[in-house]
Design an enzyme around this catalytic site. Sequence first.
Site, PDB file in Angstrom:
ATOM      1  N   ARG A 120       0.815  -1.233   0.000  1.00 40.02           N
ATOM      2  CA  ARG A 120       0.000   0.000   0.000  1.00 40.02           C
ATOM      3  C   ARG A 120       0.839   1.271   0.000  1.00 40.02           C
ATOM      4  NH1 ARG A 120      -2.950  -3.237   3.703  1.00 40.02           N
ATOM      5  NH2 ARG A 120      -4.650  -4.244   2.605  1.00 40.02           N
ATOM      6  N   LYS A 142       2.573  11.242 -11.288  1.00 37.70           N
ATOM      7  CA  LYS A 142       1.687  10.389 -12.082  1.00 37.70           C
ATOM      8  C   LYS A 142       2.428   9.104 -12.403  1.00 37.70           C
ATOM      9  CE  LYS A 142      -1.448  13.346 -14.687  1.00 37.70           C
ATOM     10  NZ  LYS A 142      -1.808  13.789 -16.054  1.00 37.70           N
ATOM     11  N   GLU A 184       8.305  17.625 -25.094  1.00 39.34           N
ATOM     12  CA  GLU A 184       7.704  18.028 -23.817  1.00 39.34           C
ATOM     13  C   GLU A 184       8.244  19.410 -23.396  1.00 39.34           C
ATOM     14  OE1 GLU A 184       5.204  16.446 -22.450  1.00 39.34           O
ATOM     15  OE2 GLU A 184       5.398  14.307 -22.927  1.00 39.34           O
ATOM     16  N   LYS A 220       6.163  22.995 -14.129  1.00 33.56           N
ATOM     17  CA  LYS A 220       5.400  21.811 -13.712  1.00 33.56           C
ATOM     18  C   LYS A 220       5.208  21.793 -12.196  1.00 33.56           C
ATOM     19  CE  LYS A 220       4.492  17.011 -14.261  1.00 33.56           C
ATOM     20  NZ  LYS A 220       4.631  15.794 -15.017  1.00 33.56           N
ATOM     21  N   GLU A 230      -5.030  16.665 -10.550  1.00 35.19           N
ATOM     22  CA  GLU A 230      -5.598  17.020 -11.864  1.00 35.19           C
ATOM     23  C   GLU A 230      -7.114  17.216 -11.855  1.00 35.19           C
ATOM     24  OE1 GLU A 230      -3.682  15.036 -15.227  1.00 35.19           O
ATOM     25  OE2 GLU A 230      -5.540  15.281 -16.351  1.00 35.19           O
ATOM     26  N   ARG A 234      -3.992  21.428 -13.743  1.00 35.44           N
ATOM     27  CA  ARG A 234      -3.038  20.417 -14.230  1.00 35.44           C
ATOM     28  C   ARG A 234      -3.437  19.846 -15.590  1.00 35.44           C
ATOM     29  NH1 ARG A 234       0.184  15.700 -10.788  1.00 35.44           N
ATOM     30  NH2 ARG A 234       1.408  14.986 -12.558  1.00 35.44           N
ATOM     31  N   ASN A 238      -1.678  18.440 -20.369  1.00 39.70           N
ATOM     32  CA  ASN A 238      -2.025  17.476 -21.411  1.00 39.70           C
ATOM     33  C   ASN A 238      -1.983  18.094 -22.807  1.00 39.70           C
ATOM     34  OD1 ASN A 238      -2.457  15.329 -19.595  1.00 39.70           O
ATOM     35  ND2 ASN A 238      -4.471  16.158 -19.073  1.00 39.70           N
ATOM     36  N   HIS A 241      -1.497  15.980 -25.902  1.00 39.74           N
ATOM     37  CA  HIS A 241      -1.541  14.561 -25.535  1.00 39.74           C
ATOM     38  C   HIS A 241      -2.780  13.812 -26.035  1.00 39.74           C
ATOM     39  CE1 HIS A 241       1.948  15.572 -23.234  1.00 39.74           C
ATOM     40  NE2 HIS A 241       2.048  14.366 -22.731  1.00 39.74           N
ATOM     41  N   HIS A 245      -1.681  10.817 -28.013  1.00 34.13           N
ATOM     42  CA  HIS A 245      -1.909   9.414 -27.626  1.00 34.13           C
ATOM     43  C   HIS A 245      -2.603   8.657 -28.762  1.00 34.13           C
ATOM     44  CE1 HIS A 245      -1.710  10.136 -22.972  1.00 34.13           C
ATOM     45  NE2 HIS A 245      -0.525   9.959 -23.504  1.00 34.13           N
ATOM     46  N   HIS A 257       6.511   8.621 -27.734  1.00 39.80           N
ATOM     47  CA  HIS A 257       5.514   9.453 -27.065  1.00 39.80           C
ATOM     48  C   HIS A 257       5.702  10.929 -27.472  1.00 39.80           C
ATOM     49  CE1 HIS A 257       2.925  10.922 -23.846  1.00 39.80           C
ATOM     50  NE2 HIS A 257       3.896  11.744 -23.492  1.00 39.80           N
TER      51      HIS A 257
HETATM   52  P1  NAD Z   1      11.800   5.187 -22.220  1.00 37.37           P
HETATM   53  O1  NAD Z   1      11.810   5.100 -20.767  1.00 37.37           O
HETATM   54  O2  NAD Z   1      11.345   3.971 -22.971  1.00 37.37           O
HETATM   55  O3  NAD Z   1      13.249   5.570 -22.730  1.00 37.37           O
HETATM   56  C1  NAD Z   1      13.473   5.674 -24.119  1.00 37.37           C
HETATM   57  C2  NAD Z   1      14.634   4.782 -24.572  1.00 37.37           C
HETATM   58  O4  NAD Z   1      15.850   5.406 -24.177  1.00 37.37           O
HETATM   59  C3  NAD Z   1      14.645   3.390 -23.963  1.00 37.37           C
HETATM   60  O5  NAD Z   1      15.025   2.473 -24.947  1.00 37.37           O
HETATM   61  C4  NAD Z   1      15.727   3.472 -22.899  1.00 37.37           C
HETATM   62  O6  NAD Z   1      16.373   2.241 -22.686  1.00 37.37           O
HETATM   63  C5  NAD Z   1      16.687   4.474 -23.495  1.00 37.37           C
HETATM   64  N1  NAD Z   1      17.438   5.269 -22.543  1.00 37.37           N
HETATM   65  C6  NAD Z   1      16.964   5.870 -21.433  1.00 37.37           C
HETATM   66  N2  NAD Z   1      17.903   6.652 -20.890  1.00 37.37           N
HETATM   67  C7  NAD Z   1      19.020   6.503 -21.643  1.00 37.37           C
HETATM   68  C8  NAD Z   1      20.314   7.084 -21.616  1.00 37.37           C
HETATM   69  N3  NAD Z   1      20.649   7.996 -20.721  1.00 37.37           N
HETATM   70  N4  NAD Z   1      21.195   6.696 -22.553  1.00 37.37           N
HETATM   71  C9  NAD Z   1      20.855   5.798 -23.519  1.00 37.37           C
HETATM   72  N5  NAD Z   1      19.635   5.256 -23.634  1.00 37.37           N
HETATM   73  C10 NAD Z   1      18.730   5.607 -22.705  1.00 37.37           C
HETATM   74  O7  NAD Z   1      10.880   6.381 -22.737  1.00 37.37           O
HETATM   75  P2  NAD Z   1      10.755   7.935 -22.366  1.00 37.37           P
HETATM   76  O8  NAD Z   1      10.665   8.639 -23.657  1.00 37.37           O
HETATM   77  O9  NAD Z   1      11.773   8.363 -21.391  1.00 37.37           O
HETATM   78  O10 NAD Z   1       9.341   7.976 -21.632  1.00 37.37           O
HETATM   79  C11 NAD Z   1       8.156   7.675 -22.318  1.00 37.37           C
HETATM   80  C12 NAD Z   1       7.145   7.197 -21.318  1.00 37.37           C
HETATM   81  O11 NAD Z   1       6.907   8.205 -20.345  1.00 37.37           O
HETATM   82  C13 NAD Z   1       5.809   6.855 -21.929  1.00 37.37           C
HETATM   83  O12 NAD Z   1       5.365   5.626 -21.423  1.00 37.37           O
HETATM   84  C14 NAD Z   1       4.887   7.970 -21.458  1.00 37.37           C
HETATM   85  O13 NAD Z   1       3.549   7.576 -21.349  1.00 37.37           O
HETATM   86  C15 NAD Z   1       5.499   8.302 -20.117  1.00 37.37           C
HETATM   87  N6  NAD Z   1       5.218   9.652 -19.620  1.00 37.37           N
HETATM   88  C16 NAD Z   1       4.762   9.765 -18.339  1.00 37.37           C
HETATM   89  C17 NAD Z   1       4.518  11.018 -17.809  1.00 37.37           C
HETATM   90  C18 NAD Z   1       4.078  11.157 -16.375  1.00 37.37           C
HETATM   91  O14 NAD Z   1       3.718  12.258 -15.960  1.00 37.37           O
HETATM   92  N7  NAD Z   1       4.130  10.108 -15.599  1.00 37.37           N
HETATM   93  C19 NAD Z   1       4.726  12.167 -18.584  1.00 37.37           C
HETATM   94  C20 NAD Z   1       5.183  12.020 -19.882  1.00 37.37           C
HETATM   95  C21 NAD Z   1       5.426  10.740 -20.395  1.00 37.37           C
HETATM   96  N1  GLY Z   2       2.512  14.714 -17.835  1.00 36.67           N
HETATM   97  C1  GLY Z   2       1.329  15.383 -17.443  1.00 36.67           C
HETATM   98  C2  GLY Z   2       1.195  15.507 -15.965  1.00 36.67           C
HETATM   99  O1  GLY Z   2       2.095  15.168 -15.229  1.00 36.67           O
HETATM  100  O2  GLY Z   2       0.179  15.949 -15.518  1.00 36.67           O
END
Ligand code: NAD
Ligand code: GLY
Length: 355
Positions: A120, A142, A184, A220, A230, A234, A238, A241, A245, A257
């Site tokens: 939890r 998030k 972003e 942010k 949100e 907040r 989006n 997005h 998406h 993304h």
């Molecule tokens: P990711 O985590 O898949 O990383 C992208 C690629 O880069 C992967 O293959 C990873 O192995 C590689 N990588 C990471 N760091 C590296 C480094 N320093 N050197 C070499 N390679 C490296 O993807 P991302 O683009 O970081 O994140 C996308 C995800 O984030 C999506 O799932 C999206 O929905 C999510 N997201 C979440 C939020 C939130 O608020 N929680 C906001 C925006 C996006």
């Molecule tokens: N990435 C959008 C949020 O954190 O609200």
Amino acid sequence: MQTITVNTGRPYDVLIGRGLLVKAGELTARVHKPCTVAIVSDETVAGLYMAGVAQSFQNAGFRTVEYVFPAGEQSKNMAQLADLLDFLAQNELGRSDLIAALGGGVTGDLTGFAAASFQRGIGCVQLPTTLLAAVDSSVGGKTAVNLPSGKNLAGAFWQPELVLCDCDTFATLPEEELSAGGAECVKYAMLGDGELLEIITKQGLNAKWEDIVAPCVEYKARVVAEDEKEHGVRKLLNLGHTVGHAAERLSGYSIRHGEGVAMGMMVLTLAAEKRGVCARGVTARLEAALKALKLPTVCPYAPEDIAKASLGDKKRQGDSITLVLPRAVGDCFWQTIKTSEMLDWVRLGVEKGLS
Ligand code: NAD
Ligand code: GLY
């Protein structure tokens, strides 16, 4: 090094600078007593940074265990989450222990959700290694995994105890990943900082990243402090997005993304400009910034398909959906429309030309 405090229910700091990962242990020890830390990372990032981070935690008196999973969005699912939770149980982590997300947004979202749900809720530290994770996913709490029906459909709000954005890690990022994170940054510039948009357009992929990451995180942090769960402001985060998406889904998740977000911002900004709710010239400025980051500026899918896929988004409530639209660079708002109007918005945004 810059420190930005996120004033959520339990405030925490985001540290932005260089050489932070090798100090992860001592920096974490300032906010959490020595305990067991489960360091979670994908195979690519683990190969680059796991040993140094684990050593740093051990030097600061933490016991470490390591969980490594296959890189990529396809790992952000319930099966991987269940496997990670079981790993935490097998390694006898308890509520006073910590889980550290070392990697991009996929690692951060998966690990954050595991932290929110294991026993939890246990503490979490975010160690972002992509530009996208540094400016967005590691901050704000998030967390989520994808379901077969869509992105991020199972998740929780779970704030980390500390975020370390080490901009040195961007040196090993493939250019396309840097670009995707740049989308972003453009989003934050469109939301609140016209000057930042000009800097991004001028510097492109050669930017001095800590100077870009800090204003994005500051924006942010302000928004999240005002609206942690949100219910209001907040929603602005989006921007890009809803259509983004949809584009990701239509590509079978073969686009990143950030590429989807770039397309999503272009479609709705052009539509808003054509409808007269956005000032003239904003689409051109957005397009220039995205091009400087080598991001797509055209959404290649049929308007009917984009509209249909958009309506599967979390921002839909019954027969209405909330769109985030720019009024000007640095000034955005949200508007709720009928789902039946979505196709018109998308058509306007996909058809070329302003008249
Ligand atoms: P990711 O985590 O898949 O990383 C992208 C690629 O880069 C992967 O293959 C990873 O192995 C590689 N990588 C990471 N760091 C590296 C480094 N320093 N050197 C070499 N390679 C490296 O993807 P991302 O683009 O970081 O994140 C996308 C995800 O984030 C999506 O799932 C999206 O929905 C999510 N997201 C979440 C939020 C939130 O608020 N929680 C906001 C925006 C996006
Ligand atoms: N990435 C959008 C949020 O954190 O609200």
